[in-house]
Design an enzyme around this catalytic site. Structure first.
Site, PDB file in Angstrom:
ATOM      1  CE1 TYR A 144     -28.127 -26.646  36.461  1.00  0.00           C
ATOM      2  CE2 TYR A 144     -28.992 -25.383  38.276  1.00  0.00           C
ATOM      3  CZ  TYR A 144     -28.942 -25.653  36.936  1.00  0.00           C
ATOM      4  OH  TYR A 144     -29.702 -24.907  36.064  1.00  0.00           O
ATOM      5  CB  SER A 154     -28.592 -17.734  29.900  1.00  0.00           C
ATOM      6  OG  SER A 154     -27.875 -18.846  30.373  1.00  0.00           O
ATOM      7  CG  LEU A 202     -26.305 -10.926  32.859  1.00  0.00           C
ATOM      8  CD1 LEU A 202     -25.399 -10.859  34.090  1.00  0.00           C
ATOM      9  CD2 LEU A 202     -26.346  -9.573  32.159  1.00  0.00           C
ATOM     10  N   GLY A 210     -22.936 -14.613  30.995  1.00  0.00           N
ATOM     11  CA  GLY A 210     -22.011 -13.581  31.453  1.00  0.00           C
ATOM     12  C   GLY A 210     -21.465 -12.723  30.333  1.00  0.00           C
ATOM     13  CG  LEU A 257     -25.777 -10.058  26.830  1.00  0.00           C
ATOM     14  CD1 LEU A 257     -27.241 -10.452  27.043  1.00  0.00           C
ATOM     15  CD2 LEU A 257     -25.671  -8.991  25.746  1.00  0.00           C
ATOM     16  N   GLY A 266     -20.141  -7.739  29.283  1.00  0.00           N
ATOM     17  CA  GLY A 266     -19.074  -7.060  28.561  1.00  0.00           C
ATOM     18  C   GLY A 266     -17.673  -7.511  28.937  1.00  0.00           C
ATOM     19  CE  LYS A 267     -17.968 -12.906  32.818  1.00  0.00           C
ATOM     20  NZ  LYS A 267     -18.192 -13.463  34.169  1.00  0.00           N
TER      21      LYS A 267
END
Length: 474
Positions: free
Chosen positions: A162, A350, A352, A355, A357, A359-360
């Site tokens: 990372y 993950s 989301l 990211g 999910l 909605g962005k």
């Protein structure tokens, strides 16, 4: 996700359903939502709820703590973990005792043993993979201060490669940011649960090992990985070390189906990988071990090797799991890893879907700095046509029940019986707060049924990606 190859490579009764999901009974009246208010949302709500705990609850909790302490002492571990918490003995608005008693810490998280280990973890884990690329050191420290000091979330996940997408110039920054925070935070090391990951096989990552590529899960490379991680973090031990992806060939990160022709001639044996773990455990450098991006074959092979050779068992599996990625785990890994079989705890990453999910990405104007726009091609499987259509329907369902898409996705993940803890990542404290708050919510039966109806229409849309559509208006 982590690897970034673009750069480097029923009809059950309510009581039974509640027991299966590991959550509170459905007591509230708000459409689609039940608040786990008795679990608290921080120190204040915890303090107010503690008055309602029965004496029996405290006794049960004391027994839990004593059992854990005894287990640690028996193993002679020098870190001497201290597990606390109270067993919730709450009653609903109608005075009905919940179908399930939840072990909760003072900060409001549901606590569980991680697989067959004596390591007790909350149902949410702080993800860190953006620190060093999307987030500065100062921003990482702000997230840590909020999560650890304000919310009491003391379980975090990092990895030697990372931040992501991984590259030579930034590799290891995430660990260093955590290490610099640890030095000044005043938080005792023994209060934290640090999880990290060692790279699996990769021919293109040539900057992680002294010998260059490929990265492998040999005894020598695992030791080198751990020693470097400990130095960057500035700690003496890691609580959980996982193999980031397998040493052998597997189909990863939305790739094509498994093909026998892609198998490699020589793989590091499961026994050698466990022997590497065993040496580190005996030296007090690592407490527990697990896998990531693994298959049923891999889990069973590790368990068989451990049983045959008397080596440490894996206790966790960190795989992708979300409303968009379910089938691969639920089809057979859930059975293999269940407590009646191998008892390997799922750390869902993950939740989301990168990211998506939230909605962005459904709007014409995507927020500046959104990950999938910053790194073209990264996690593209979440932005194909079918994934966007499924996300749009989940977002509409959330809105109809007074929730944000993020709340829906994370609360759903929290209620899945097979999930021990969900790893959340955020690039701002505001988003981190929304993510953590979502784990205080309980979705109603009606809303869970709505999710299942959408799932039947979009069964893992990331597996067979269609071309991405043009952005649509919100």
């Amino acid at each position: 996700d982590g690897l970034a190859f673009s750069a480097a490579a029923g009809s059950a009764s309510p009581a039974r359903r509640a027991a299966r999901e590991g959550g509170l009974p459905r007591q509230g009246t708000r459409a689609g939502l039940v608040s786990s208010a008795g679990l608290g949302g921080g120190a204040a709500s915890s303090s107010s709820s503690s008055a309602s705990h029965s004496a029996a609850g405290f006794v049960a909790c004391a027994a839990l703590g004593a059992t854990t302490a005894a287990a640690s002492a028996a193993r002679g571990r020098r870190w001497g973990r201290r597990h606390g918490g109270r067993v919730a003995s709450m009653r609903g608005a109608a005075g009905v005792r919940p179908a399930v008693a939840l072990a909760a810490s003072k900060d409001g998280f549901r606590m569980r043993n991680l697989g067959s280990s004596d390591l007790i973890v909350p149902d949410v884990c702080l993800g860190t993979m953006t620190w060093g690329k999307q987030n500065t050191e100062e921003e990482a420290h702000l997230q840590l201060d909020y999560a650890v000091k304000e919310r009491g979330l003391k379980f975090m996940d990092t990895a030697e490669m990372y931040p992501v997408p991984t590259e030579a110039d930034t590799q290891g920054r995430t660990d260093r940011y955590i290490g610099s925070w640890l030095k000044k935070s005043g938080v005792p090391r023994e209060e934290l649960i640090l999880a990290s990951k060692v790279c699996g096989y990769n021919e293109r990552i040539n900057w992680v090992r002294e010998a260059g590529a490929p990265t492998r899960v040999t005894k020598a490379q695992v030791r080198e990985s751990v020693e470097k991680s400990l130095a960057r973090l500035g700690v003496e031990y890691i609580d959980l070390l996982q193999i980031h992806w397998p040493d052998r060939y597997v189909s990863l990160f939305g790739a094509e189906s498994y093909d026998e022709a892609n198998q490699r001639e020589e793989n590091v044996s499961f026994e050698e990988q466990l022997e590497a773990f065993d040496e580190l455990r005996k030296e007090g450098l690592v407490r527990h071990f697990g896998v990531s991006n693994e298959t049923s074959f891999g889990v069973m092979s590790f368990i068989r090797a451990a049983e045959a050779k008397g080596l440490p068992r894996i206790v966790s599996i960190q795989n992708s799991y979300s409303l968009l990625v379910r089938t691969a785990y639920e089809t057979d890994l859930a059975e293999v890893c269940s407590s009646r079989h191998t008892n390997v705890g799922l750390l869902a990453y993950s939740p989301l879907a990168g990211g998506v999910l939230s909605g962005k990405y459904l709007t014409e104007v995507v927020p500046p700095g959104a990950r999938l726009n910053l790194f073209p091609g990264f996690m593209d499987r979440y932005r194909n046509s079918a994934s966007q259509d499924a996300t749009r329907e989940y977002a509409a369902l959330a809105k109809a029940h007074g929730l944000t898409p993020t709340q829906l996705a994370l609360a759903w993940c929290r209620q899945r019986w097979c999930v021990t803890s969900s790893i959340i990542g955020a690039t701002s404290v505001e988003h981190l707060k929304e993510n953590i708050d979502a784990f205080q919510l309980e979705l109603s039966e009606e809303l869970l049924e709505g999710i299942q109806l959408i799932y039947k229409r979009y069964r893992d849309p990331t597996i067979n990606p269609a071309p991405k559509k043009e952005p649509v208006k919100a």
